[in-house]
Write a protein that holds these residues in place. Structure first.
Motif, PDB file in Angstrom:
ATOM      1  N   SER A  90      -9.460 -53.033  33.895  1.00  0.00           N
ATOM      2  CA  SER A  90      -8.261 -52.219  33.696  1.00  0.00           C
ATOM      3  C   SER A  90      -7.282 -52.447  34.835  1.00  0.00           C
ATOM      4  O   SER A  90      -7.653 -52.382  36.004  1.00  0.00           O
ATOM      5  N   SER A  91      -6.014 -52.721  34.469  1.00  0.00           N
ATOM      6  CA  SER A  91      -4.933 -52.820  35.439  1.00  0.00           C
ATOM      7  C   SER A  91      -3.791 -51.945  34.938  1.00  0.00           C
ATOM      8  O   SER A  91      -3.251 -52.180  33.856  1.00  0.00           O
ATOM      9  N   VAL A  92      -3.445 -50.930  35.718  1.00  0.00           N
ATOM     10  CA  VAL A  92      -2.449 -49.943  35.287  1.00  0.00           C
ATOM     11  C   VAL A  92      -1.157 -50.146  36.068  1.00  0.00           C
ATOM     12  O   VAL A  92      -1.111 -49.879  37.270  1.00  0.00           O
ATOM     13  N   GLN A 101       2.737 -55.027  36.221  1.00  0.00           N
ATOM     14  CA  GLN A 101       1.297 -55.264  36.139  1.00  0.00           C
ATOM     15  C   GLN A 101       0.924 -56.575  36.808  1.00  0.00           C
ATOM     16  O   GLN A 101       1.595 -57.588  36.661  1.00  0.00           O
ATOM     17  N   TYR A 116      -2.884 -48.004  28.035  1.00  0.00           N
ATOM     18  CA  TYR A 116      -3.596 -48.198  29.307  1.00  0.00           C
ATOM     19  C   TYR A 116      -4.787 -47.251  29.399  1.00  0.00           C
ATOM     20  O   TYR A 116      -5.858 -47.625  29.887  1.00  0.00           O
ATOM     21  N   GLN A 119       2.124 -43.011  34.782  1.00  0.00           N
ATOM     22  CA  GLN A 119       0.965 -42.886  33.889  1.00  0.00           C
ATOM     23  C   GLN A 119       0.165 -41.602  34.107  1.00  0.00           C
ATOM     24  O   GLN A 119      -0.756 -41.317  33.339  1.00  0.00           O
ATOM     25  N   ARG A 147      -7.537 -48.549  27.247  1.00  0.00           N
ATOM     26  CA  ARG A 147      -8.253 -49.654  27.894  1.00  0.00           C
ATOM     27  C   ARG A 147      -9.284 -49.119  28.882  1.00  0.00           C
ATOM     28  O   ARG A 147     -10.391 -49.666  28.993  1.00  0.00           O
TER      29      ARG A 147
END
Length: 238
Positions: free
Chosen positions: A171-173, A147, A191, A179, A194
């Motif tokens: 949001s940072s995935v 991340q 995630y 995912q 979020r």
């Protein structure tokens, strides 16, 4: 331009998410918030597009009207006249929108050229109109590895430069390939939760700022500049 109706249905878990009527008085919702979503990859299996589509499903569930801009066939900024169909389409969508979602992969520690090209296609001024000013903005990124927050930080800078109200949440995935399933749907995780948080906050802020953005973006320096121009016109007519 992608119609949200073409996307699969939302997850059953979202049925517990409050909708617009629980955020503000129903009488205050004269029309659904209009949200434009941009993503920054042209790959067939694009994780930034998958994340954007998840965000769109959530916004629709909340009660928004959404449009996802397809960046394919958008020429490089400055390489074509301003009346090019894709440039016109993007600019009209900016004017249509009340809020926006920008989502880009991280490439060499920064936003992709695809993402930046879309933003560069929008001038700060179009005649007497500022197409991006006063609109709400949520920023997201997908990472191929661990991340990071390079992209969302860069998108915040761009949003500020475009005079948009960027919401605090983001949001940072990381490891995006883990995912999403084979159908491009985001797997349940913190995630994903979020992303729901971010879209809920964008939806609320768009409603709260509705009808107030012109007042909030009215600037003393610009009023002075308009007054000086008016005086100069009057003098030139004597």
């Amino acid at each position: 331009m992608e119609k949200i109706a073409d996307l699969p249905n939302i997850d059953a878990a979202l049925l517990e998410l409050p909708t617009a009527a629980l955020f503000v008085s129903p009488s205050a919702i004269t029309h659904p918030p209009r949200i434009l979503l941009l993503y920054g990859s042209l790959r067939e299996r694009s994780f930034s597009r998958f994340l954007t589509e998840e965000a769109a499903r959530i916004l629709v569930h909340l009660g928004a009207e959404v449009t996802i801009f397809d960046p394919r066939d958008l020429p490089m900024t400055g390489s074509v006249p301003e009346d090019h169909p894709k440039v016109v389409e993007l600019r009209e969508l900016f004017l249509w929108s009340e809020g926006q979602v920008w989502c880009s992969p991280e490439r060499h520690g920064a936003v992709t050229a695809v993402m930046k090209n879309q933003i560069d296609a929008i001038p700060l001024e179009m005649g007497a109109i500022r197409p991006s000013q006063g609109r709400t903005l949520a920023v997201m990124q997908v990472c191929g590895g661990s991340q990071s927050f390079n992209v969302v930080n860069a998108l915040r800078l761009l949003g500020r430069w475009m005079r948009m109200f960027t919401i605090p949440n983001q949001s940072s995935v990381p490891m995006a390939y883990k995912q999403f399933d084979e159908q491009g749907r985001m797997r349940p995780s913190a995630y994903y939760d979020r992303v729901v948080d971010v879209m809920e906050e964008l939806f609320k802020m768009t409603l709260l700022l509705r009808g107030s953005s012109a007042y909030l973006t009215d600037r003393y320096s610009e009023r002075n500049e308009r007054a000086r121009r008016a005086i100069d016109r009057q003098i030139s007519q004597l």
